[in-house]
Design an enzyme around this catalytic site. Structure first.
Site, PDB file in Angstrom:
ATOM      1  N   THR A 112     -46.268 -13.393-127.966  1.00  0.00           N
ATOM      2  CA  THR A 112     -46.272 -12.364-129.019  1.00  0.00           C
ATOM      3  C   THR A 112     -46.165 -10.976-128.393  1.00  0.00           C
ATOM      4  OG1 THR A 112     -47.579 -13.764-130.460  1.00  0.00           O
ATOM      5  CG2 THR A 112     -47.646 -11.399-130.914  1.00  0.00           C
ATOM      6  N   GLN A 147     -40.312 -21.380-126.711  1.00  0.00           N
ATOM      7  CA  GLN A 147     -40.307 -22.818-126.999  1.00  0.00           C
ATOM      8  C   GLN A 147     -39.429 -23.587-126.004  1.00  0.00           C
ATOM      9  OE1 GLN A 147     -42.302 -24.029-129.201  1.00  0.00           O
ATOM     10  NE2 GLN A 147     -41.662 -26.158-129.297  1.00  0.00           N
ATOM     11  N   SER A 201     -44.200 -18.038-122.740  1.00  0.00           N
ATOM     12  CA  SER A 201     -45.642 -18.064-123.032  1.00  0.00           C
ATOM     13  C   SER A 201     -46.316 -19.200-122.263  1.00  0.00           C
ATOM     14  CB  SER A 201     -45.833 -18.264-124.532  1.00  0.00           C
ATOM     15  OG  SER A 201     -47.179 -18.537-124.814  1.00  0.00           O
ATOM     16  N   GLY A 202     -47.553 -18.945-121.808  1.00  0.00           N
ATOM     17  CA  GLY A 202     -48.260 -19.926-120.981  1.00  0.00           C
ATOM     18  C   GLY A 202     -48.635 -21.207-121.692  1.00  0.00           C
ATOM     19  N   THR A 235     -55.986  -4.134-116.341  1.00  0.00           N
ATOM     20  CA  THR A 235     -56.225  -5.092-115.251  1.00  0.00           C
ATOM     21  C   THR A 235     -55.637  -6.445-115.621  1.00  0.00           C
ATOM     22  OG1 THR A 235     -58.229  -3.909-114.673  1.00  0.00           O
ATOM     23  CG2 THR A 235     -58.046  -6.175-113.867  1.00  0.00           C
ATOM     24  N   ASN A 261     -38.900 -23.305-132.530  1.00  0.00           N
ATOM     25  CA  ASN A 261     -40.205 -23.953-132.386  1.00  0.00           C
ATOM     26  C   ASN A 261     -40.461 -24.905-133.550  1.00  0.00           C
ATOM     27  OD1 ASN A 261     -40.251 -21.354-133.738  1.00  0.00           O
ATOM     28  ND2 ASN A 261     -42.418 -21.714-134.075  1.00  0.00           N
ATOM     29  N   CYS A 276     -51.036 -20.455-145.331  1.00  0.00           N
ATOM     30  CA  CYS A 276     -50.890 -19.121-145.909  1.00  0.00           C
ATOM     31  C   CYS A 276     -52.247 -18.641-146.424  1.00  0.00           C
ATOM     32  CB  CYS A 276     -49.802 -19.075-146.976  1.00  0.00           C
ATOM     33  SG  CYS A 276     -49.971 -20.301-148.237  1.00  0.00           S
TER      34      CYS A 276
HETATM   35  N1  PLP Z   1     -42.295 -17.455-129.976  1.00  0.00           N
HETATM   36  C1  PLP Z   1     -42.292 -18.748-130.303  1.00  0.00           C
HETATM   37  C2  PLP Z   1     -40.982 -19.431-130.504  1.00  0.00           C
HETATM   38  C3  PLP Z   1     -43.492 -19.461-130.440  1.00  0.00           C
HETATM   39  O1  PLP Z   1     -43.467 -20.737-130.774  1.00  0.00           O
HETATM   40  C4  PLP Z   1     -44.710 -18.764-130.209  1.00  0.00           C
HETATM   41  C5  PLP Z   1     -46.018 -19.407-130.321  1.00  0.00           C
HETATM   42  O2  PLP Z   1     -46.266 -20.525-130.522  1.00  0.00           O
HETATM   43  C6  PLP Z   1     -44.666 -17.409-129.856  1.00  0.00           C
HETATM   44  C7  PLP Z   1     -43.438 -16.786-129.764  1.00  0.00           C
HETATM   45  C8  PLP Z   1     -45.918 -16.628-129.613  1.00  0.00           C
HETATM   46  O3  PLP Z   1     -46.467 -16.924-128.359  1.00  0.00           O
HETATM   47  P1  PLP Z   1     -48.019 -16.669-128.073  1.00  0.00           P
HETATM   48  O4  PLP Z   1     -48.764 -17.679-128.893  1.00  0.00           O
HETATM   49  O5  PLP Z   1     -48.170 -16.878-126.601  1.00  0.00           O
HETATM   50  O6  PLP Z   1     -48.342 -15.288-128.483  1.00  0.00           O
END
Ligand code: PLP
Length: 353
Positions: free
Chosen positions: A52, A154, A174-175, A212, A126, A296
């Site tokens: 994100t 993804q 993303s980790g 940091t 995703n 939602c």
């Molecule tokens: N982009 C995609 C395609 C995702 O599936 C996700 C999270 O699942 C994100 C961005 C966001 O990543 P994060 O959860 O590390 O903020």
């Protein structure tokens, strides 16, 4: 990672004392591994708190020339791109999907114009796992002078991902999608592309992201990158077996984006005439954890956005369940999931009749 946490012997990587230098070494090594796994140089990697933040940094940080004010994004984008694009510009153009779940490249050609500053297309959805032709999009964007951001969150670890091969300007990972910790991610920024930092303060991450470093998270991402480098990408064998079994045993199921190229871990299934919320509850009672549309504000599940974007009905989008496989999934897990689907669908359809 555990050694580091248990011993507590880590310092701030920006400190010049011995403990700080040790931690800096860890961060530097992780940066090299992440860069290697993306076939780029370490100085092009900025660590962030996740996908994100990496997406926000790219979208908010990219410089918009005064004569270009439009952003084009695909209809499949994650909320961290979709909502951010709408936050920063009143002129967001949506590149639609085709019925098969692929990106509509003809529509993209019309949408991306000399007024477009930035184009954002994810590498793999995703929600359906469909792989999008980011390279083609980058060609179109660059031919009119627009920049390109690719959300590879993804796709990373599940297929070959190289920002240079895709010809994109920025790319996020993303980790938690690759067995690293959650709360860590990274943004690739191509040489020569200027990004304005969104978190200002100290000189961390070469001034692009103050604060940091989350070095334990970064270490976990480095380890995951090393695994990707050593272990290669996931095979689709279990996912394919699962889908074959579903189609053989159950009438009235559709696999979303089945006919297009997909990443190997994702199976998005419409169980027609069954609500995904009920299906998830039943599956969980058999120990199978899957997902559907996001919850939602009213507490109900929303229809899966990408399934709607493929032109399917709200009913189909509310009957879609996503199954994810990983390198930890086994044949036994797959059989359990398959049996749980068959039993759950049987019970839920019976109740309707
Ligand atoms: N982009 C995609 C395609 C995702 O599936 C996700 C999270 O699942 C994100 C961005 C966001 O990543 P994060 O959860 O590390 O903020």
């Amino acid at each position: 990672m555990l050694d580091l946490i248990i011993s507590g012997s880590y310092g701030n990587p920006s400190s010049t004392h011995y403990l700080g230098r040790e931690t800096k070494k860890i961060v530097d090594q992780a940066r090299e591994l992440v860069a290697d796994s993306l076939f780029c140089d370490p100085e092009n990697i900025i660590f962030t708190s996740g996908g994100t933040e990496a997406n926000n940094l790219a979208l908010r940080g990219i410089h918009f020339p005064s004569n270009r004010f439009r952003i084009a994004i695909s209809a499949a984008e994650h909320s961290s791109v979709y909502n951010t694009a709408h936050e920063i510009s009143p002129f967001v153009d949506i590149i639609p999907l085709k019925k098969d779940g692929s990106l509509d490249l003809d529509a993209a050609r019309e949408i991306i114009t000399s007024e477009t500053a930035l184009v954002c297309v994810m590498l793999a959805s995703n929600e359906t796992g469909a792989i999008f032709d980011v390279k083609k999009i980058a060609e179109m964007a660059h031919s009119v002078g627009a920049l390109v951001h690719c959300d590879a969150v993804q796709a990373y670890g599940k297929m070959f991902v190289s920002p240079y091969e895709l010809c994109v300007d920025t790319l996020s990972i993303s980790g938690h999608k690759v067995h690293a910790q959650s709360g860590v991610g990274a943004l690739f920024v191509a040489p020569g592309v200027f990004i304005r930092p969104q978190i200002t303060g100290g000189p961390h991450e070469r001034g692009f992201r103050a604060g940091t470093e989350n070095y334990i998270g970064i270490l976990s991402l480095g380890c995951a990158a090393e695994d990707i480098l050593k272990g290669g990408y996931l095979s689709s064998a279990l996912r394919d077996l699962f889908e074959k079994g579903l189609k053989y045993k159950l009438q009235n199921v559709t696999i979303n984006a089945e006919d297009v190229e997909r990443i190997p871990n994702t199976s998005s299934v419409i169980f027609h005439s069954i609500s995904s919320a009920e299906m998830l509850l039943h599956l969980e009672s058999y120990g199978v954890i899957a997902s559907a549309g996001s919850a939602c504000s009213s507490g109900f599940l929303s229809p899966v956005k990408t399934v709607l974007a493929m032109g399917k009905s709200t009913e189909d989008a509310l009957s879609t369940v996503r199954f994810s496989f990983s390198k930890l999934s086994t044949m036994q897990d797959t059989v359990t999931a398959l049996e749980a689907c068959i039993l759950s669908a049987d019970v839920l359809r019976h109740r309707l009749n």
